[in-house]
Motif scaffolding. Structure first.
Motif, PDB file in Angstrom:
ATOM      1  N   LYS A 100      52.035  84.701   8.735  1.00  0.00           N
ATOM      2  CA  LYS A 100      52.588  83.791   7.747  1.00  0.00           C
ATOM      3  C   LYS A 100      51.532  83.457   6.685  1.00  0.00           C
ATOM      4  O   LYS A 100      51.804  83.446   5.493  1.00  0.00           O
ATOM      5  CB  LYS A 100      53.016  82.500   8.446  1.00  0.00           C
ATOM      6  N   GLU A 101      50.323  83.182   7.179  1.00  0.00           N
ATOM      7  CA  GLU A 101      49.225  82.868   6.266  1.00  0.00           C
ATOM      8  C   GLU A 101      48.984  84.013   5.297  1.00  0.00           C
ATOM      9  O   GLU A 101      48.806  83.816   4.105  1.00  0.00           O
ATOM     10  CB  GLU A 101      47.929  82.655   7.066  1.00  0.00           C
ATOM     11  N   MET A 125      45.665  76.106   1.808  1.00  0.00           N
ATOM     12  CA  MET A 125      46.394  76.729   0.698  1.00  0.00           C
ATOM     13  C   MET A 125      47.289  75.737  -0.029  1.00  0.00           C
ATOM     14  O   MET A 125      47.742  76.001  -1.139  1.00  0.00           O
ATOM     15  CB  MET A 125      47.233  77.907   1.213  1.00  0.00           C
ATOM     16  N   ILE A 126      47.506  74.582   0.603  1.00  0.00           N
ATOM     17  CA  ILE A 126      48.324  73.550  -0.035  1.00  0.00           C
ATOM     18  C   ILE A 126      47.733  73.140  -1.387  1.00  0.00           C
ATOM     19  O   ILE A 126      48.458  72.735  -2.294  1.00  0.00           O
ATOM     20  CB  ILE A 126      48.476  72.302   0.892  1.00  0.00           C
ATOM     21  N   LEU A 127      46.412  73.272  -1.516  1.00  0.00           N
ATOM     22  CA  LEU A 127      45.779  72.894  -2.787  1.00  0.00           C
ATOM     23  C   LEU A 127      46.239  73.809  -3.915  1.00  0.00           C
ATOM     24  O   LEU A 127      46.604  73.348  -5.000  1.00  0.00           O
ATOM     25  CB  LEU A 127      44.253  72.923  -2.656  1.00  0.00           C
ATOM     26  N   GLN A 128      46.236  75.119  -3.639  1.00  0.00           N
ATOM     27  CA  GLN A 128      46.707  76.070  -4.650  1.00  0.00           C
ATOM     28  C   GLN A 128      48.200  75.911  -4.923  1.00  0.00           C
ATOM     29  O   GLN A 128      48.638  75.954  -6.069  1.00  0.00           O
ATOM     30  CB  GLN A 128      46.470  77.507  -4.173  1.00  0.00           C
ATOM     31  N   LEU A 188      50.396  82.172  17.487  1.00  0.00           N
ATOM     32  CA  LEU A 188      49.217  82.361  16.660  1.00  0.00           C
ATOM     33  C   LEU A 188      49.408  83.563  15.729  1.00  0.00           C
ATOM     34  O   LEU A 188      49.086  83.501  14.546  1.00  0.00           O
ATOM     35  CB  LEU A 188      47.976  82.562  17.543  1.00  0.00           C
ATOM     36  N   LEU A 189      49.955  84.621  16.277  1.00  0.00           N
ATOM     37  CA  LEU A 189      50.198  85.815  15.459  1.00  0.00           C
ATOM     38  C   LEU A 189      51.148  85.514  14.317  1.00  0.00           C
ATOM     39  O   LEU A 189      50.942  85.918  13.183  1.00  0.00           O
ATOM     40  CB  LEU A 189      50.778  86.940  16.326  1.00  0.00           C
ATOM     41  N   ASP A 226      53.440  73.203   6.330  1.00  0.00           N
ATOM     42  CA  ASP A 226      52.525  72.841   7.418  1.00  0.00           C
ATOM     43  C   ASP A 226      51.376  73.839   7.540  1.00  0.00           C
ATOM     44  O   ASP A 226      50.214  73.463   7.660  1.00  0.00           O
ATOM     45  CB  ASP A 226      53.271  72.760   8.757  1.00  0.00           C
ATOM     46  N   VAL A 227      51.733  75.132   7.529  1.00  0.00           N
ATOM     47  CA  VAL A 227      50.709  76.181   7.585  1.00  0.00           C
ATOM     48  C   VAL A 227      49.753  76.031   6.407  1.00  0.00           C
ATOM     49  O   VAL A 227      48.530  76.100   6.572  1.00  0.00           O
ATOM     50  CB  VAL A 227      51.372  77.583   7.529  1.00  0.00           C
TER      51      VAL A 227
END
Ligand code: C2E
Ligand code: MG
Ligand code: MG
Ligand code: MG
Length: 283
Positions: free
Chosen positions: A27-28, A86-89, A21-22, A79-80
């Motif tokens: 990563k995010e 964020m895939i939209l941006q 999770l961390l 995937d993230v």
């Protein structure tokens, strides 16, 4: 132990989960910065005619050029990005960069070939993809035939109304539709025929079976012959060996892509490939 701690309390079950999770959270965070700082770059991989070796099109593949970690590949972050939206941006940045790049190549007098763009189900479900793409084409004064869209079988089988509508609009505009990683999902050829897709890109899993005499090769050949009947183009993805190329030439699979021809390369390397045009000797 976590259960005993009671409902409504957030508790990690083990360190592995919390580590994961961390990692995801950091990563995010990093990815958000990457998008803001414009660190995403697009590489291009040629797709060629199996018989003539001529350049037909190029696939746009996103990478993250991290100042601290170097080039990061999409399997590390797509995937993230899909999970957190964020895939939209990212998708919009890729469309924008591709259109801008085609316009630059055109202005240099190059005979640019179409560029295919990967689009995930999440991008299509959002319902804004068509509008964004058509806006970019206008902005850079590009003909819609200069871009193609690659979607996976998964986006098609779900049969969402929004997705179908987006695909209809794209086709009406004159954008070719291709099914990516074909053979790994559960779409039927009948379904794809109804959708009026232009091409199927067969997954490298099957391409790697070519010439082995195993079941994978039989499946590959069956797909090629059915697609031919339905007048759908076939692209073999992941062609790596001369032996695979020979087999593909013998079985009338129209188009190929893979390291044997060229890996994905930065935009600066594309003009030389366009000028060369023929990327391996014709049969
Ligand atoms: P994909 O669309 O199926 O792209 C083909 C992948 O196979 C690319 O990996 C490419 O570098 C790799 N490849 C090409 N030739 C060969 C070969 O001969 N052998 C092998 N083993 N692999 C080969 P890449 O660039 O790492 O991209 C991975 C996936 O990430 C793509 O798979 C696509 O699903 C996704 N992706 C890439 N760019 C974008 C993007 O702009 N938007 C979205 N939504 N997804 C993207
Ligand atoms: Mg693709
Ligand atoms: Mg693929
Ligand atoms: Mg893929």
């Amino acid at each position: 132990a976590a259960k005993a701690a009671g409902k409504g309390r957030f508790q990690f079950y083990d360190t592995h989960l919390s580590d994961t999770l961390l990692l995801k959270l950091s990563k995010e965070h990093a990815l958000r910065h990457a998008i803001e700082r414009d660190e995403l770059v697009v590489h291009y991989q040629p797709r060629v005619d199996t018989q003539s070796g001529r350049l037909l099109s190029m696939e746009a593949l996103v990478r993250w050029m991290s100042p601290s970690h170097g080039l990061i590949y999409p399997h590390e972050f797509i995937d993230v990005a899909e999970d957190n939206g964020m895939i939209l941006q990212i998708g919009e940045q890729v469309v924008q960069k591709v259109c801008a790049q085609i316009a630059i190549w055109k202005s240099q007098g190059l005979l640019v070939v179409p560029v295919s763009i990967n689009v995930t189900a999440a991008q299509l479900k959002n319902g804004g993809f068509y509008a964004y793409l058509s806006g970019c084409l206008k902005k850079y004064q590009l003909d819609p035939s200069m871009v193609e869209v690659e979607i996976t079988e998964a986006s098609v089988v779900e049969h969402s109304q929004v997705v179908m509508n987006e695909l209809d609009l794209l086709r009406l505009l004159g954008v070719k539709l291709m099914i990516d990683d074909f053979g790994t999902g559960y779409s039927s050829l009948a379904q794809l025929h109804r959708l009026d897709v232009d091409a199927l890109k067969i997954d490298p899993v099957f391409t790697s079976e070519i010439g082995t005499g195993r079941d994978g090769e039989t499946i590959f050949k069956a797909i090629v012959s059915m697609a031919k009947t339905l007048k759908i183009e076939i692209v073999a993805e992941g062609v790596e060996t001369p032996r695979q190329l020979q087999c593909l030439q013998a079985m009338a699979c129209n188009q190929i892509q893979g390291y044997l021809i060229s890996p994905p390369v930065p935009a600066k390397d594309i003009p030389a490939l366009i000028r060369k045009n023929q990327l391996f000797p014709a049969l």
